[in-house]
Scaffold this motif. Structure first.
Motif, mmCIF file in Angstrom:
data_model
loop_
_atom_site.group_PDB
_atom_site.id
_atom_site.type_symbol
_atom_site.label_atom_id
_atom_site.label_comp_id
_atom_site.label_asym_id
_atom_site.label_seq_id
_atom_site.Cartn_x
_atom_site.Cartn_y
_atom_site.Cartn_z
ATOM 1 N N SER A 1 0.835 -1.204 0.000
ATOM 2 C CA SER A 1 0.000 0.000 0.000
ATOM 3 C C SER A 1 0.870 1.253 0.000
ATOM 4 N N ASN A 2 0.202 2.396 -0.096
ATOM 5 C CA ASN A 2 0.866 3.715 -0.052
ATOM 6 C C ASN A 2 2.004 3.812 -1.064
ATOM 7 N N TYR A 3 1.671 3.528 -2.298
ATOM 8 C CA TYR A 3 2.664 3.505 -3.379
ATOM 9 C C TYR A 3 3.148 4.897 -3.763
ATOM 10 N N GLU A 4 4.439 4.966 -4.073
ATOM 11 C CA GLU A 4 5.039 6.110 -4.762
ATOM 12 C C GLU A 4 5.839 5.502 -5.913
ATOM 13 N N PHE A 5 5.751 6.103 -7.083
ATOM 14 C CA PHE A 5 6.479 5.589 -8.249
ATOM 15 C C PHE A 5 7.349 6.692 -8.845
ATOM 16 N N TYR A 6 8.557 6.298 -9.256
ATOM 17 C CA TYR A 6 9.493 7.209 -9.902
ATOM 18 C C TYR A 6 10.154 6.455 -11.043
ATOM 19 N N GLY A 7 10.149 7.017 -12.226
ATOM 20 C CA GLY A 7 10.817 6.368 -13.336
ATOM 21 C C GLY A 7 10.100 6.576 -14.644
ATOM 22 N N ASP A 8 10.305 5.628 -15.558
ATOM 23 C CA ASP A 8 9.734 5.735 -16.888
ATOM 24 C C ASP A 8 9.273 4.357 -17.364
ATOM 25 N N ASP A 9 9.158 4.173 -18.664
ATOM 26 C CA ASP A 9 8.625 2.911 -19.178
ATOM 27 C C ASP A 9 9.677 1.807 -19.305
ATOM 28 N N GLN A 10 10.900 2.032 -18.795
ATOM 29 C CA GLN A 10 11.949 1.013 -18.833
ATOM 30 C C GLN A 10 12.520 0.677 -17.457
ATOM 31 N N ALA A 11 12.485 1.642 -16.542
ATOM 32 C CA ALA A 11 13.006 1.439 -15.186
ATOM 33 C C ALA A 11 12.112 2.203 -14.218
ATOM 34 N N MET A 12 11.730 1.539 -13.151
ATOM 35 C CA MET A 12 10.789 2.136 -12.213
ATOM 36 C C MET A 12 11.230 1.832 -10.780
ATOM 37 N N THR A 13 11.164 2.846 -9.940
ATOM 38 C CA THR A 13 11.387 2.668 -8.512
ATOM 39 C C THR A 13 10.048 2.808 -7.818
ATOM 40 N N GLU A 14 9.777 1.877 -6.937
ATOM 41 C CA GLU A 14 8.558 1.912 -6.124
ATOM 42 C C GLU A 14 8.963 2.026 -4.667
ATOM 43 N N VAL A 15 8.328 2.940 -3.951
ATOM 44 C CA VAL A 15 8.444 3.044 -2.503
ATOM 45 C C VAL A 15 7.057 2.745 -1.971
ATOM 46 N N SER A 16 6.958 1.790 -1.064
ATOM 47 C CA SER A 16 5.638 1.400 -0.573
ATOM 48 C C SER A 16 5.729 0.780 0.814
ATOM 49 N N ASP A 17 4.573 0.510 1.383
ATOM 50 C CA ASP A 17 4.465 -0.207 2.638
ATOM 51 C C ASP A 17 4.159 -1.662 2.325
ATOM 52 N N ALA A 18 4.620 -2.554 3.172
ATOM 53 C CA ALA A 18 4.311 -3.973 3.024
ATOM 54 C C ALA A 18 3.902 -4.524 4.384
ATOM 55 N N GLU A 19 2.900 -5.373 4.371
ATOM 56 C CA GLU A 19 2.497 -6.082 5.576
ATOM 57 C C GLU A 19 2.482 -7.567 5.274
ATOM 58 N N VAL A 20 3.141 -8.336 6.125
ATOM 59 C CA VAL A 20 3.162 -9.781 6.006
ATOM 60 C C VAL A 20 2.366 -10.348 7.177
ATOM 61 N N ARG A 21 1.418 -11.220 6.853
ATOM 62 C CA ARG A 21 0.588 -11.868 7.870
ATOM 63 C C ARG A 21 0.779 -13.377 7.780
ATOM 64 N N ASP A 22 0.670 -14.034 8.928
ATOM 65 C CA ASP A 22 0.760 -15.488 8.909
ATOM 66 C C ASP A 22 -0.551 -16.081 8.407
ATOM 67 N N HIS A 23 -0.637 -17.415 8.340
ATOM 68 C CA HIS A 23 -1.819 -18.075 7.778
ATOM 69 C C HIS A 23 -3.093 -17.779 8.563
ATOM 70 N N SER A 24 -2.963 -17.390 9.839
ATOM 71 C CA SER A 24 -4.153 -17.070 10.636
ATOM 72 C C SER A 24 -4.553 -15.601 10.515
ATOM 73 N N GLY A 25 -3.740 -14.813 9.807
ATOM 74 C CA GLY A 25 -4.031 -13.397 9.627
ATOM 75 C C GLY A 25 -3.317 -12.478 10.599
ATOM 76 N N LYS A 26 -2.529 -13.051 11.498
ATOM 77 C CA LYS A 26 -1.795 -12.244 12.477
ATOM 78 C C LYS A 26 -0.648 -11.493 11.797
ATOM 79 N N LEU A 27 -0.562 -10.194 12.054
ATOM 80 C CA LEU A 27 0.497 -9.364 11.469
ATOM 81 C C LEU A 27 1.853 -9.823 11.989
#
Length: 158
Positions: free
Chosen positions: A99-125
């Motif tokens: 979530s909360n994406y920011e993109f910098y670049g063009d149609d050949q190279a792109m940098t993404e800055v974002s948030d990531a959340e990993v949850r286990d199989h039960s949904g616990k963060l």
């Protein structure tokens, strides 16, 4: 006549930054490119949910690398596959969301800055992180080239 020249000079000074900035903004990422990168993120998340670390490895360039903080660089599809297989060997597949994406670049190279959340199989963060991803377009396909997060991906797993 003098007030008109002064006014014209003031207008030129005020608007000149916009004139010079417009070409830089016009060359930024397009909506189509951002959508394509988000689709690659969805493919990564789907493979993670299935526990398909081979598929994750194939989403990276030949020299693609994970750059875990405090850890060694993990380079190449095979090494990336092994890294995730080891990190999650004793757990059921979970989920990851971006979530909360920011993109910098063009149609050949792109940098993404974002948030990531990993949850286990039960949904616990398990992990909440900020990440910087560099994508390169190879053969018409977007591939991850560098993957850096501000945490240890395998926190509690290795």
């Amino acid at each position: 006549m003098r007030p008109i020249r002064f006014f014209a000079a003031a207008v030129a000074v005020c608007f000149s930054p916009f004139v010079f900035a417009m070409p830089a903004l016009a060359n930024g990422p397009t909506h189509q490119t951002e959508t394509a990168i988000k689709a690659e993120n969805a493919r990564w998340a789907d493979a993670f949910r299935r526990g398909d670390y081979v598929a994750i490895g194939h989403l990276y360039t030949k020299n693609g690398a994970l750059l875990p903080p405090g850890g060694d660089r993990v380079t190449g599809s095979t090494a990336i596959t092994a890294y995730f297989a080891k990190a999650y060997a004793k757990s059921q597949p979970g989920s990851v969301s971006f979530s909360n994406y920011e993109f910098y670049g063009d149609d050949q190279a792109m940098t993404e800055v974002s948030d990531a959340e990993v949850r286990d199989h039960s949904g616990k963060l398990q992990i909440h992180a900020k990440q910087t991803l560099i994508f390169l377009k190879q053969g018409g396909v977007w591939k991850l080239h560098r993957d850096k997060a501000n945490h240890l991906w395998a926190l509690g797993h290795i």
